[in-house]
Enzyme design. Structure first.
Site, PDB file in Angstrom:
ATOM      1  N   LYS A  48       0.841  -1.203   0.000  1.00 30.01           N
ATOM      2  CA  LYS A  48       0.000   0.000   0.000  1.00 30.01           C
ATOM      3  C   LYS A  48       0.878   1.255   0.000  1.00 30.01           C
ATOM      4  O   LYS A  48       2.092   1.163   0.230  1.00 30.01           O
ATOM      5  CB  LYS A  48      -0.905  -0.022   1.235  1.00 30.01           C
ATOM      6  CG  LYS A  48      -0.115   0.019   2.545  1.00 30.01           C
ATOM      7  CD  LYS A  48      -0.951  -0.375   3.737  1.00 30.01           C
ATOM      8  CE  LYS A  48      -0.117  -0.272   5.009  1.00 30.01           C
ATOM      9  NZ  LYS A  48      -0.797  -0.868   6.157  1.00 30.01           N
ATOM     10  N   ARG A  50      -9.636  -0.300  15.649  1.00 27.25           N
ATOM     11  CA  ARG A  50      -9.609   0.421  14.380  1.00 27.25           C
ATOM     12  C   ARG A  50     -10.599  -0.306  13.483  1.00 27.25           C
ATOM     13  O   ARG A  50     -11.790  -0.105  13.642  1.00 27.25           O
ATOM     14  CB  ARG A  50      -8.175   0.458  13.820  1.00 27.25           C
ATOM     15  CG  ARG A  50      -7.991   1.435  12.690  1.00 27.25           C
ATOM     16  CD  ARG A  50      -6.562   1.548  12.226  1.00 27.25           C
ATOM     17  NE  ARG A  50      -6.026   0.288  11.685  1.00 27.25           N
ATOM     18  CZ  ARG A  50      -4.812   0.148  11.153  1.00 27.25           C
ATOM     19  NH1 ARG A  50      -3.986   1.186  11.120  1.00 27.25           N
ATOM     20  NH2 ARG A  50      -4.396  -1.005  10.686  1.00 27.25           N
ATOM     21  N   TYR A  54      15.385  30.013   7.285  1.00 27.43           N
ATOM     22  CA  TYR A  54      14.152  30.657   7.743  1.00 27.43           C
ATOM     23  C   TYR A  54      14.081  30.671   9.271  1.00 27.43           C
ATOM     24  O   TYR A  54      14.316  29.649   9.925  1.00 27.43           O
ATOM     25  CB  TYR A  54      12.925  29.898   7.225  1.00 27.43           C
ATOM     26  CG  TYR A  54      12.626  30.123   5.762  1.00 27.43           C
ATOM     27  CD1 TYR A  54      12.343  31.394   5.271  1.00 27.43           C
ATOM     28  CD2 TYR A  54      12.616  29.056   4.888  1.00 27.43           C
ATOM     29  CE1 TYR A  54      12.053  31.585   3.926  1.00 27.43           C
ATOM     30  CE2 TYR A  54      12.316  29.236   3.541  1.00 27.43           C
ATOM     31  CZ  TYR A  54      12.035  30.509   3.071  1.00 27.43           C
ATOM     32  OH  TYR A  54      11.746  30.697   1.740  1.00 27.43           O
ATOM     33  N   MET A 104      11.474  24.470   1.207  1.00 29.58           N
ATOM     34  CA  MET A 104      10.711  23.605   0.299  1.00 29.58           C
ATOM     35  C   MET A 104      11.630  22.784  -0.592  1.00 29.58           C
ATOM     36  O   MET A 104      11.376  21.603  -0.849  1.00 29.58           O
ATOM     37  CB  MET A 104       9.766  24.449  -0.558  1.00 29.58           C
ATOM     38  CG  MET A 104       8.851  23.607  -1.428  1.00 29.58           C
ATOM     39  SD  MET A 104       7.787  24.594  -2.469  1.00 29.58           S
ATOM     40  CE  MET A 104       6.681  25.314  -1.275  1.00 29.58           C
TER      41      MET A 104
END
Ligand SMILES: *Cc1c(COP(=O)(O)O)cnc(C)c1O
Length: 358
Positions: A36, A131, A255, A303
Protein backbone atom coordinates in the site's frame (compact mmCIF):
# COMPACT_ATOMS: atom_id res chain seq x y z
CA UNK A 1 12.90 13.18 -16.44
CA UNK A 2 13.85 15.64 -13.74
CA UNK A 3 17.04 17.57 -13.23
CA UNK A 4 18.72 14.65 -11.54
CA UNK A 5 19.35 16.69 -8.39
CA UNK A 6 17.34 14.30 -6.24
CA UNK A 7 16.52 10.64 -6.69
CA UNK A 8 15.53 7.61 -4.70
CA UNK A 9 17.44 4.49 -5.67
CA UNK A 10 15.38 1.35 -5.11
CA UNK A 11 17.40 -1.84 -4.78
CA UNK A 12 15.21 -4.65 -6.08
CA UNK A 13 17.76 -7.23 -4.94
CA UNK A 14 17.31 -5.92 -1.40
CA UNK A 15 13.52 -6.30 -1.72
CA UNK A 16 13.95 -9.93 -2.73
CA UNK A 17 16.49 -10.58 -0.02
CA UNK A 18 14.15 -9.08 2.60
CA UNK A 19 11.34 -11.36 1.39
CA UNK A 20 13.73 -14.27 1.92
CA UNK A 21 14.27 -13.06 5.52
CA UNK A 22 10.49 -13.15 6.04
CA UNK A 23 10.41 -16.71 4.70
CA UNK A 24 13.21 -17.77 7.05
CA UNK A 25 11.50 -16.22 10.08
CA UNK A 26 8.05 -17.63 9.24
CA UNK A 27 8.85 -20.79 7.30
CA UNK A 28 5.40 -22.36 7.61
CA UNK A 29 3.42 -19.26 6.62
CA UNK A 30 2.29 -17.89 3.28
CA UNK A 31 3.50 -14.34 2.65
CA UNK A 32 1.09 -11.55 1.76
CA UNK A 33 3.37 -8.67 0.74
CA UNK A 34 1.88 -5.33 1.80
CA UNK A 35 2.50 -2.73 -0.91
CA UNK A 36 0.00 0.00 0.00
CA UNK A 37 0.92 3.70 -0.18
CA UNK A 38 2.96 3.29 -3.35
CA UNK A 39 4.82 0.41 -1.70
CA UNK A 40 5.85 2.67 1.18
CA UNK A 41 7.21 5.17 -1.35
CA UNK A 42 9.23 2.60 -3.33
CA UNK A 43 6.91 2.45 -6.36
CA UNK A 44 3.87 0.16 -6.29
CA UNK A 45 4.30 -1.66 -9.59
CA UNK A 46 8.09 -2.08 -9.64
CA UNK A 47 8.04 -3.30 -6.06
CA UNK A 48 5.36 -5.89 -6.78
CA UNK A 49 7.21 -7.02 -9.90
CA UNK A 50 10.39 -7.43 -7.83
CA UNK A 51 8.47 -9.44 -5.23
CA UNK A 52 7.00 -11.98 -7.68
CA UNK A 53 7.77 -14.74 -5.18
CA UNK A 54 5.24 -13.40 -2.66
CA UNK A 55 2.13 -15.57 -2.32
CA UNK A 56 -0.16 -12.56 -2.56
CA UNK A 57 -0.16 -8.76 -2.33
CA UNK A 58 -2.15 -6.48 -0.05
CA UNK A 59 -3.18 -2.90 -0.76
CA UNK A 60 -5.35 -0.45 1.17
CA UNK A 61 -7.49 0.82 -1.70
CA UNK A 62 -9.17 -0.42 -4.85
CA UNK A 63 -7.15 1.85 -7.19
CA UNK A 64 -3.90 0.40 -5.92
CA UNK A 65 -5.08 -3.09 -6.76
CA UNK A 66 -6.25 -2.02 -10.22
CA UNK A 67 -2.83 -0.50 -10.92
CA UNK A 68 -1.24 -3.84 -10.09
CA UNK A 69 -3.60 -5.75 -12.39
CA UNK A 70 -2.94 -3.23 -15.20
CA UNK A 71 0.75 -3.94 -14.77
CA UNK A 72 0.08 -7.62 -15.30
CA UNK A 73 0.23 -8.84 -11.70
CA UNK A 74 -1.77 -12.08 -11.65
CA UNK A 75 -1.14 -13.05 -8.03
CA UNK A 76 -3.95 -12.75 -5.47
CA UNK A 77 -4.50 -9.15 -4.32
CA UNK A 78 -6.18 -8.39 -0.99
CA UNK A 79 -8.07 -5.12 -0.38
CA UNK A 80 -7.28 -4.45 3.28
CA UNK A 81 -10.07 -1.91 3.77
CA UNK A 82 -12.59 -3.80 1.66
CA UNK A 83 -15.19 -2.11 -0.56
CA UNK A 84 -17.86 0.50 0.11
CA UNK A 85 -20.26 0.51 -2.84
CA UNK A 86 -21.84 -1.91 -5.31
CA UNK A 87 -19.68 -0.40 -8.07
CA UNK A 88 -16.53 -1.18 -6.08
CA UNK A 89 -17.78 -4.70 -5.52
CA UNK A 90 -18.33 -5.05 -9.30
CA UNK A 91 -14.79 -3.87 -9.91
CA UNK A 92 -13.36 -6.14 -7.23
CA UNK A 93 -15.12 -9.07 -8.92
CA UNK A 94 -13.79 -8.10 -12.36
CA UNK A 95 -10.25 -7.88 -10.97
CA UNK A 96 -10.67 -11.03 -8.86
CA UNK A 97 -9.59 -9.24 -5.69
CA UNK A 98 -9.79 -10.81 -2.24
CA UNK A 99 -11.67 -8.51 0.11
CA UNK A 100 -11.54 -7.80 3.79
CA UNK A 101 -14.96 -7.49 5.43
CA UNK A 102 -14.67 -5.58 8.68
CA UNK A 103 -18.08 -3.97 9.24
CA UNK A 104 -21.77 -4.90 9.14
CA UNK A 105 -22.38 -2.36 6.35
CA UNK A 106 -20.06 -4.34 4.09
CA UNK A 107 -22.07 -7.52 4.74
CA UNK A 108 -25.26 -5.64 3.83
CA UNK A 109 -23.60 -4.52 0.59
CA UNK A 110 -22.59 -8.07 -0.09
CA UNK A 111 -26.08 -9.46 0.59
CA UNK A 112 -27.66 -7.01 -1.84
CA UNK A 113 -25.08 -7.51 -4.59
CA UNK A 114 -26.47 -8.87 -7.86
CA UNK A 115 -23.22 -10.26 -9.29
CA UNK A 116 -22.27 -13.89 -9.57
CA UNK A 117 -18.61 -13.86 -8.49
CA UNK A 118 -17.55 -15.89 -5.46
CA UNK A 119 -14.94 -13.98 -3.49
CA UNK A 120 -12.18 -14.97 -1.15
CA UNK A 121 -13.27 -13.05 1.92
CA UNK A 122 -11.11 -12.15 4.89
CA UNK A 123 -13.29 -11.45 7.93
CA UNK A 124 -11.51 -8.97 10.14
CA UNK A 125 -11.90 -9.29 13.86
CA UNK A 126 -10.87 -6.47 16.17
CA UNK A 127 -8.92 -8.02 19.03
CA UNK A 128 -8.02 -4.78 20.75
CA UNK A 129 -6.76 -2.15 18.34
CA UNK A 130 -10.20 -0.58 17.95
CA UNK A 131 -9.61 0.42 14.38
CA UNK A 132 -11.11 -1.94 11.77
CA UNK A 133 -12.89 -5.20 12.45
CA UNK A 134 -15.88 -6.83 14.08
CA UNK A 135 -15.81 -6.69 17.83
CA UNK A 136 -15.24 -10.08 19.48
CA UNK A 137 -18.92 -10.35 20.42
CA UNK A 138 -19.96 -9.59 16.81
CA UNK A 139 -17.57 -12.02 15.22
CA UNK A 140 -19.56 -15.25 15.34
CA UNK A 141 -22.60 -13.48 13.85
CA UNK A 142 -20.53 -12.15 10.94
CA UNK A 143 -18.97 -15.56 10.46
CA UNK A 144 -22.38 -17.27 10.42
CA UNK A 145 -23.65 -14.95 7.66
CA UNK A 146 -20.54 -15.24 5.48
CA UNK A 147 -19.93 -18.99 5.83
CA UNK A 148 -21.79 -20.60 2.95
CA UNK A 149 -22.84 -17.22 1.50
CA UNK A 150 -23.55 -17.36 -2.25
CA UNK A 151 -20.83 -14.78 -2.93
CA UNK A 152 -18.18 -16.45 -0.80
CA UNK A 153 -15.79 -18.97 -2.25
CA UNK A 154 -13.14 -19.10 0.46
CA UNK A 155 -13.42 -17.67 3.94
CA UNK A 156 -10.42 -16.60 6.01
CA UNK A 157 -9.91 -14.56 9.17
CA UNK A 158 -7.46 -11.82 10.12
CA UNK A 159 -6.72 -9.39 12.90
CA UNK A 160 -4.14 -6.64 13.41
CA UNK A 161 -1.75 -6.12 16.31
CA UNK A 162 -1.62 -2.68 17.93
CA UNK A 163 1.51 -3.08 20.07
CA UNK A 164 3.65 -5.69 18.36
CA UNK A 165 6.61 -3.29 18.17
CA UNK A 166 6.77 -3.09 21.96
CA UNK A 167 8.69 -6.22 22.89
CA UNK A 168 7.01 -8.09 25.71
CA UNK A 169 4.00 -5.76 25.71
CA UNK A 170 1.20 -7.73 27.44
CA UNK A 171 -1.40 -6.25 25.05
CA UNK A 172 -0.04 -8.41 22.23
CA UNK A 173 -0.31 -11.60 24.25
CA UNK A 174 -3.91 -10.68 25.04
CA UNK A 175 -4.71 -10.03 21.38
CA UNK A 176 -3.17 -13.37 20.38
CA UNK A 177 -5.13 -15.24 23.06
CA UNK A 178 -8.41 -13.64 22.11
CA UNK A 179 -7.86 -14.37 18.42
CA UNK A 180 -7.01 -17.98 19.20
CA UNK A 181 -10.12 -18.33 21.34
CA UNK A 182 -12.35 -16.88 18.58
CA UNK A 183 -10.81 -18.62 15.59
CA UNK A 184 -8.73 -21.56 16.85
CA UNK A 185 -11.16 -24.35 16.10
CA UNK A 186 -12.63 -23.06 12.85
CA UNK A 187 -10.31 -24.76 10.38
CA UNK A 188 -10.01 -21.49 8.41
CA UNK A 189 -6.74 -19.96 7.23
CA UNK A 190 -5.79 -16.99 9.37
CA UNK A 191 -3.46 -13.99 9.48
CA UNK A 192 -2.21 -11.84 12.35
CA UNK A 193 1.37 -10.66 11.94
CA UNK A 194 2.68 -7.45 10.43
CA UNK A 195 6.47 -6.99 10.33
CA UNK A 196 6.78 -6.51 14.08
CA UNK A 197 4.75 -9.67 14.66
CA UNK A 198 6.96 -11.57 12.25
CA UNK A 199 10.22 -10.62 13.98
CA UNK A 200 9.07 -10.50 17.60
CA UNK A 201 5.99 -12.73 18.04
CA UNK A 202 6.43 -16.21 16.50
CA UNK A 203 3.05 -17.27 17.89
CA UNK A 204 1.44 -14.73 15.58
CA UNK A 205 2.71 -16.29 12.35
CA UNK A 206 -0.14 -18.79 11.69
CA UNK A 207 -1.06 -19.49 8.02
CA UNK A 208 -0.41 -16.04 6.54
CA UNK A 209 1.99 -13.25 7.51
CA UNK A 210 1.59 -9.68 6.23
CA UNK A 211 4.97 -7.92 6.07
CA UNK A 212 5.18 -4.33 4.90
CA UNK A 213 7.99 -2.32 6.44
CA UNK A 214 10.53 -5.13 6.75
CA UNK A 215 10.29 -5.89 3.01
CA UNK A 216 11.75 -2.43 2.52
CA UNK A 217 14.69 -3.25 4.76
CA UNK A 218 13.67 -1.32 7.84
CA UNK A 219 13.50 -2.57 11.41
CA UNK A 220 9.93 -2.69 12.72
CA UNK A 221 11.18 -2.64 16.30
CA UNK A 222 12.20 0.64 17.95
CA UNK A 223 15.82 0.77 19.01
CA UNK A 224 16.85 -1.85 16.44
CA UNK A 225 18.07 -1.35 12.91
CA UNK A 226 17.78 -3.47 9.81
CA UNK A 227 21.18 -5.09 10.35
CA UNK A 228 19.89 -6.78 13.51
CA UNK A 229 17.50 -8.78 11.33
CA UNK A 230 19.74 -9.07 8.22
CA UNK A 231 17.40 -6.77 6.36
CA UNK A 232 18.77 -4.54 3.61
CA UNK A 233 17.46 -1.00 3.11
CA UNK A 234 15.74 -0.91 -0.26
CA UNK A 235 15.55 2.88 -0.68
CA UNK A 236 18.47 5.26 -0.69
CA UNK A 237 17.41 8.90 -0.97
CA UNK A 238 20.11 10.97 -2.65
CA UNK A 239 20.44 14.67 -3.32
CA UNK A 240 23.16 16.98 -4.56
CA UNK A 241 25.12 19.92 -3.18
CA UNK A 242 24.19 23.04 -5.16
CA UNK A 243 26.14 25.70 -3.18
CA UNK A 244 28.92 25.94 -0.60
CA UNK A 245 29.53 29.07 1.47
CA UNK A 246 31.21 30.44 4.58
CA UNK A 247 29.16 31.65 7.55
CA UNK A 248 30.70 33.80 10.27
CA UNK A 249 30.46 33.11 14.00
CA UNK A 250 27.18 34.44 15.36
CA UNK A 251 25.41 34.48 12.00
CA UNK A 252 22.20 32.53 11.59
CA UNK A 253 21.11 30.13 8.85
CA UNK A 254 17.77 29.66 7.10
CA UNK A 255 14.15 30.66 7.74
CA UNK A 256 13.60 31.96 11.24
CA UNK A 257 17.33 31.77 11.95
CA UNK A 258 16.88 28.52 13.84
CA UNK A 259 20.60 27.67 13.68
CA UNK A 260 23.46 29.94 14.78
CA UNK A 261 27.10 29.45 13.82
CA UNK A 262 29.23 29.02 16.94
CA UNK A 263 32.46 29.20 14.94
CA UNK A 264 33.66 29.99 11.45
CA UNK A 265 31.47 27.56 9.53
CA UNK A 266 31.18 26.11 6.06
CA UNK A 267 27.61 25.47 4.95
CA UNK A 268 26.65 23.27 2.00
CA UNK A 269 23.22 23.72 0.46
CA UNK A 270 21.61 20.52 -0.87
CA UNK A 271 18.68 20.25 -3.27
CA UNK A 272 16.17 18.48 -1.04
CA UNK A 273 13.33 19.98 0.94
CA UNK A 274 9.88 19.38 2.31
CA UNK A 275 8.60 19.50 -1.28
CA UNK A 276 10.42 16.20 -1.71
CA UNK A 277 9.18 14.75 1.56
CA UNK A 278 12.14 15.66 3.77
CA UNK A 279 10.27 16.95 6.85
CA UNK A 280 10.27 20.70 7.45
CA UNK A 281 10.58 20.33 11.20
CA UNK A 282 13.52 17.93 11.19
CA UNK A 283 15.94 18.94 13.95
CA UNK A 284 19.26 20.74 13.85
CA UNK A 285 21.90 18.04 14.01
CA UNK A 286 20.06 15.46 11.87
CA UNK A 287 22.73 13.30 10.21
CA UNK A 288 23.30 13.15 6.44
CA UNK A 289 26.18 11.63 4.47
CA UNK A 290 28.11 13.78 1.99
CA UNK A 291 30.21 11.56 -0.28
CA UNK A 292 29.98 9.05 2.56
CA UNK A 293 31.08 11.41 5.37
CA UNK A 294 28.72 12.33 8.18
CA UNK A 295 27.54 15.93 8.50
CA UNK A 296 24.50 17.52 10.09
CA UNK A 297 21.49 19.61 9.09
CA UNK A 298 21.73 23.27 10.15
CA UNK A 299 18.48 25.21 10.43
CA UNK A 300 15.01 24.78 9.09
CA UNK A 301 14.29 22.74 5.97
CA UNK A 302 13.03 24.85 3.05
CA UNK A 303 10.71 23.60 0.30
CA UNK A 304 13.57 22.75 -2.05
CA UNK A 305 16.74 22.99 0.02
CA UNK A 306 18.51 22.19 3.27
CA UNK A 307 21.64 23.65 4.81
CA UNK A 308 24.33 21.29 6.10
CA UNK A 309 27.24 22.11 8.40
CA UNK A 310 30.26 20.67 6.58
CA UNK A 311 32.94 22.54 8.54
CA UNK A 312 34.60 19.35 9.75
CA UNK A 313 34.57 17.61 6.37
CA UNK A 314 37.21 17.68 3.66
CA UNK A 315 36.33 20.44 1.18
CA UNK A 316 32.87 19.84 -0.32
CA UNK A 317 32.27 20.75 -3.96
CA UNK A 318 29.13 21.62 -5.84
CA UNK A 319 27.73 18.41 -7.29
CA UNK A 320 28.72 16.28 -4.28
CA UNK A 321 26.29 13.48 -3.42
CA UNK A 322 24.18 13.90 -0.28
CA UNK A 323 22.57 10.80 1.21
CA UNK A 324 19.50 11.55 3.34
CA UNK A 325 18.77 7.94 4.31
CA UNK A 326 19.37 4.44 3.03
CA UNK A 327 22.63 2.53 2.61
CA UNK A 328 24.99 3.70 5.36
CA UNK A 329 22.39 5.79 7.18
CA UNK A 330 19.30 3.79 8.21
CA UNK A 331 16.00 5.65 7.90
CA UNK A 332 15.18 4.35 11.38
CA UNK A 333 18.10 6.46 12.67
CA UNK A 334 16.83 9.59 10.89
CA UNK A 335 13.15 9.30 11.82
CA UNK A 336 13.48 10.33 15.49
CA UNK A 337 15.04 13.65 14.40
CA UNK A 338 11.72 14.34 12.69
CA UNK A 339 9.72 13.08 15.66
CA UNK A 340 8.30 10.33 13.53
CA UNK A 341 8.74 6.73 12.40
CA UNK A 342 10.42 5.28 9.32
CA UNK A 343 7.05 4.50 7.73
CA UNK A 344 6.13 8.17 7.45
CA UNK A 345 9.47 9.25 5.98
CA UNK A 346 9.40 6.49 3.35
CA UNK A 347 5.85 6.92 2.15
CA UNK A 348 6.18 10.71 2.32
CA UNK A 349 8.75 10.83 -0.50
CA UNK A 350 6.97 13.01 -3.02
CA UNK A 351 6.24 12.58 -6.71
CA UNK A 352 8.98 15.06 -7.57
CA UNK A 353 11.60 12.52 -6.56
CA UNK A 354 12.59 10.23 -9.42
CA UNK A 355 12.57 6.55 -8.43
CA UNK A 356 15.48 4.67 -10.00
CA UNK A 357 15.31 0.92 -9.85
CA UNK A 358 18.47 -1.07 -9.59
C1 LIG B 1 0.09 -1.87 6.70
C2 LIG B 1 -0.43 -3.15 7.18
C3 LIG B 1 0.42 -4.25 7.37
C4 LIG B 1 1.92 -4.17 7.23
O1 LIG B 1 2.45 -3.57 8.38
P1 LIG B 1 4.02 -3.38 8.60
O2 LIG B 1 4.11 -2.90 9.98
O3 LIG B 1 4.46 -2.37 7.61
O4 LIG B 1 4.65 -4.72 8.37
C5 LIG B 1 -0.16 -5.45 7.73
N1 LIG B 1 -1.50 -5.56 7.91
C6 LIG B 1 -2.34 -4.51 7.77
C7 LIG B 1 -3.79 -4.70 8.01
C8 LIG B 1 -1.83 -3.28 7.42
O5 LIG B 1 -2.66 -2.24 7.29
Amino acid sequence: MGSGLIRALVDTGALRSNLAVVRRLAPRSHVMAVVKANAYGHGLVPTALALVDADSFAVARLEEGIALRHAGVRAPIVLLEGVFSPEQLDEAARQDFEIVVHAAEQITLFNAWGGSHRFTIWIKVDTGMNRLGFRPEEFSGALAVLAGHRHVGTLRVLTHLANADGQGDPATGQQLQLFERLTGGLGLERSIANSAGIVAWPDSHVEWVRPGLMLFGVSPIAGRTAIDYRLKPAMTLLSTVIAVKPVLPGERVGYGGRWTARRATTIAIAAVGYGDGYPRHIANGTPVLIEGARATVAGRVSMDMIAIDVTDLPPVRIGAEVLLWGKGLPVEEVAPYADTISYELLCGVSQRVALELR
